[in-house]
Structures are given as C-alpha cells and as structure tokens.
Design an enzyme around this catalytic site. Structure first.
Site, short mmCIF file in Angstrom:
data_model
loop_
_atom_site.label_atom_id
_atom_site.label_comp_id
_atom_site.label_asym_id
_atom_site.label_seq_id
_atom_site.Cartn_x
_atom_site.Cartn_y
_atom_site.Cartn_z
N TYR A 172 -0.88 11.32 -6.44
CA TYR A 172 -1.66 9.90 -6.53
C TYR A 172 -2.13 9.47 -7.95
O TYR A 172 -1.82 8.47 -8.36
CB TYR A 172 -2.62 9.97 -5.49
N LYS A 176 -1.19 6.44 -9.97
CA LYS A 176 -2.21 5.35 -10.52
C LYS A 176 -2.28 5.43 -12.11
O LYS A 176 -2.71 4.25 -12.40
CB LYS A 176 -3.53 5.74 -10.07
P1 NAP Z 1 -5.51 1.13 3.62
O1 NAP Z 1 -6.69 0.67 4.37
O2 NAP Z 1 -4.76 2.25 4.22
O3 NAP Z 1 -4.56 0.00 3.23
C1 NAP Z 1 -3.08 0.24 2.56
C2 NAP Z 1 -2.34 -0.91 3.07
O4 NAP Z 1 -0.96 -0.62 2.57
C3 NAP Z 1 -2.04 -0.51 4.54
O5 NAP Z 1 -2.25 -1.77 5.38
C4 NAP Z 1 -0.45 -0.12 4.55
O6 NAP Z 1 0.19 -0.50 5.82
C5 NAP Z 1 -0.22 -0.82 3.37
N1 NAP Z 1 1.09 -0.01 2.91
C6 NAP Z 1 1.40 1.29 2.70
N2 NAP Z 1 2.53 1.37 2.32
C7 NAP Z 1 3.27 0.44 2.21
C8 NAP Z 1 4.59 0.01 2.11
N3 NAP Z 1 5.49 0.79 1.47
N4 NAP Z 1 4.85 -1.71 1.99
C9 NAP Z 1 3.83 -2.46 2.51
N5 NAP Z 1 2.53 -2.05 2.78
C10 NAP Z 1 2.15 -0.82 2.44
O7 NAP Z 1 -6.16 1.38 2.09
P2 NAP Z 1 -6.95 0.83 1.06
O8 NAP Z 1 -8.11 1.62 0.84
O9 NAP Z 1 -7.30 -0.45 1.26
O10 NAP Z 1 -6.09 0.88 -0.33
C11 NAP Z 1 -5.78 -0.26 -1.11
C12 NAP Z 1 -5.07 0.23 -2.09
O11 NAP Z 1 -6.47 0.41 -3.15
C13 NAP Z 1 -4.40 1.36 -2.58
O12 NAP Z 1 -3.29 1.05 -3.61
C14 NAP Z 1 -5.18 2.37 -2.81
O13 NAP Z 1 -4.47 3.35 -3.42
C15 NAP Z 1 -6.25 1.80 -3.82
N6 NAP Z 1 -7.40 2.60 -3.90
C16 NAP Z 1 -8.41 2.48 -2.89
C17 NAP Z 1 -9.48 3.33 -3.19
C18 NAP Z 1 -10.42 3.20 -1.87
O14 NAP Z 1 -11.74 3.59 -2.37
N7 NAP Z 1 -10.33 2.65 -0.66
C19 NAP Z 1 -9.81 3.74 -4.28
C20 NAP Z 1 -8.87 3.91 -5.21
C21 NAP Z 1 -7.74 3.16 -4.98
P3 NAP Z 1 0.34 0.09 7.23
O15 NAP Z 1 -0.23 1.41 7.00
O16 NAP Z 1 -0.26 -1.16 8.08
O17 NAP Z 1 1.71 0.42 7.27
#
Ligand code: NAP
Length: 300
Positions: A172, A176
């Site tokens: 990851y 990133k």
């Molecule tokens: P999340 O709630 O799991 O949402 C991620 C979304 O991405 C899900 O709706 C998922 O869809 C979708 N997804 C995954 N693979 C995909 C694909 N191949 N094509 C299209 N859609 C896809 O996670 P989140 O925390 O909101 O994360 C959003 C972004 O922020 C990510 O890039 C993550 O790495 C980054 N991030 C988050 C945090 C944090 O603290 N939350 C920290 C650092 C970075 P389905 O599951 O519905 O298929």
C-alpha cells in the site's frame, strides 16, 4: 451563495463509500454534476438492491442535484475509458477527476503474498493511471480544439502510509508513494493544457480503517468523519484552485497541511574509492534531517 463547483462535472472513483461518498455529496451540494464510480453493488438498475454508487446517486438527486452511477473497475483500461466517456456523454463535459478508489491488503513483508502485492498495486497505481490517462487525453484534445485552458482538475489519493511510511504496508505504501510521484510528474506534464494535479493524504474512519487503531471512541468517530477531508477536495475541484498544482495535502479532523516533498539534503564530493564512503556518509548523516514518522514529524 453560489456553489464552489457550480456547473462543473466531476468523477469520483470509489464514490460509493467512505471518503469518496463524502466527496460526491459535498461536490453536489456545491453545484457539481457527479459521476459516482464504485465497483461494489448490483448494477442492473432493477429492484431495491441498490449498490453503494446508486445509493449516493439517489441521495444527490433527493437534494436536487444531478448524478449518475458508474460501475467501472478503475484498474481496467477499457472500463476506465468508458467512465470518462460516460461523464462527457451524460453531462456534456468533464472538469474534475478524483482518483479515490482503494483497497488494503496489509501484511508484513515476510508474510505478504504475491496476490496481496498485485491487488494493491493494481487498484491504486493502475487505478490512478488508467482514468488519469483517458481524462488527460480528453483535456488535451479540448485544449487543442479550443485553444483555451481546460480549467480542469486531477485529484489523486495518497496516504501518510506512503509518504511517511507505515509498518505492515509495503504494498500500500509503495503504491501511495508512487501516486505522490505520479502527481508531481503529471502536474508538470498537464500544466500546459490548464490541468492542475494535486493529491490528498486523508485520514478518516471508514470501512478501510475501522479495524485499525484500537477502539472506536466518540472522539475518534468525530475526528474521523470524512466531512473533514471533503472540503479540500471540493475546493481543489473548483475554479478557485487554478494556481495550486503538484501539491500533497494532508487532511483529517486533526490536521490540514501541505506535506513537503523530497529535497536534496547534505552533499559530499563524489569519490571512486568505496573506503572513503564511511566517513563521507557519517558526515552527511550527521547533517541530514531525519525521515518523518507517521505524524509527519522527524523520527526520534
Ligand atoms: P472505503 O470506505 O473502503 O472506500 C473505498 C472505495 O473504493 C469503496 O467504495 C470501493 O468500492 C472502491 N473501490 C475499490 N476498488 C475499486 C476499483 N477497482 N474500482 C472502483 N472502485 C473501487 O475506503 P476510504 O477510507 O474511503 O478510502 C478512500 C481512499 O482514501 C483510498 O484510496 C484509501 O487508500 C485512501 N486513504 C484512506 C485513509 C483513511 O484514513 N480512511 C487514509 C489514507 C488513505 P466497493 O468496495 O464498493 O467495491
């Protein structure tokens, strides 16, 4: 008061859940027309079994906005192209692409499987490259056809796990950090067409993170509300951010910051003699800033 993104057309990948969902809702509240991309959920359009993207679309329509769902896998080349085409055919143009979709497959390096590595690299890196490539071609063609700035925005998603480094996330974090480099390079390439490229390293309590970081207290829930992350994305998506490109923004309920990139630190006169390296490196090490820990500050 006019919305920040009045009349703009935006795609949010992974827009059905978590941070992406909040981006979609706030963009729509600020006047944007939104393509809500999400892999999950039934896409046959029938019955009450709505997928996450359909639910967000319905929420936007209920508040009087315009939105359409897209079920593309962002790491699939042709589906990514279809997603860009759908924005243009549905709303007549594309102004903003937010690459947000992502997954986790955390494991220590020694235990990580090839499949865990490949899945994370594919969704994050190819899932950023493919939509960006197709959108950038659309904006380049637009710029060449009209002779005017595309006035467009590419917003990527990185993580402190990548730019600072988190144990258990070599896959990851590499992806990133790769997205951070991608952002800087793409910002330099696309400037001439009037496209800015920035990245956000968010922090929020979502399905992705709810199993990490111990018990979910009320305080954690509040500081982990994705509503703290969405404002920087929405502002970057607006026309107001035209002068900001190639930047990495940290955003959560606890921090809003610009993460500064790699710079050359202490230097030494090059030598062909490996025996001289020990003293040279020791001297440079004594002068070099420490790497940052997960809080962005120098490690102890
Ligand atoms: P999340 O709630 O799991 O949402 C991620 C979304 O991405 C899900 O709706 C998922 O869809 C979708 N997804 C995954 N693979 C995909 C694909 N191949 N094509 C299209 N859609 C896809 O996670 P989140 O925390 O909101 O994360 C959003 C972004 O922020 C990510 O890039 C993550 O790495 C980054 N991030 C988050 C945090 C944090 O603290 N939350 C920290 C650092 C970075 P389905 O599951 O519905 O298929």
């Amino acid at each position: 008061m006019a919305g920040l993104c009045e009349g703009r057309v935006a795609i949010v990948t992974g827009g059905g859940r978590g941070i992406g969902r909040e981006y979609c809702l706030m963009l729509a509240a600020e006047g944007a027309k939104v393509v809500v991309n999400d892999l999950g959920g039934a896409r046959d359009g029938e019955g009450a079994d709505l997928g996450p993207a359909d639910e967000v679309v319905n929420e936007i329509r209920a508040m009087g906005g315009e939105a359409v769902a897209n079920g593309a896998d962002v790491s699939n080349w042709d589906q990514a192209k279809g997603m860009i085409d759908q924005a243009v055919s549905t709303f007549g143009k594309l102004d903003v692409l937010i690459n947000n979709a992502g997954i986790l497959r955390d494991r220590m390096l020694v235990n990580m499987t090839e499949a865990e590595w490949d899945a994370v690299i594919k969704v994050h890196l190819k899932g950023t490259f493919a939509p960006s490539h197709h959108a950038a071609n659309y904006w380049r063609d637009l710029n060449k056809a009209t002779g005017e700035s595309a006035n467009a925005r590419l917003i990527n998603t990185s993580s402190v796990s990548g730019i600072y480094g988190n144990i258990g996330q070599t896959n990851y974090g590499a992806a990133k950090m790769g997205i951070a480099a991608f952002t800087i390079i793409a910002s330099r390439e696309l400037r001439r067409y009037g496209v800015t490229v920035n990245a956000i390293a968010p922090g929020a309590l979502t399905r992705l993170t709810e199993d990490l970081g111990g018990p979910i207290t009320e305080e954690r829930r509040e500081s982990g509300d994705p509503k703290w992350v969405a404002p920087i994305a929405v502002w970057l998506a607006s026309e107001q951010s035209a002068d900001v490109s190639g930047r990495m923004f940290e955003a959560s309920g606890n921090v809003l910051a610009i993460a500064e990139g790699w710079h050359r630190g202490p230097t030494a006169k090059p030598t062909k003699d490996p025996h001289e390296m020990g003293a040279l490196v020791a001297d440079m090490m004594s002068k070099a800033r420490k790497n940052a820990g997960m809080n962005g500050m120098d490690l102890d």
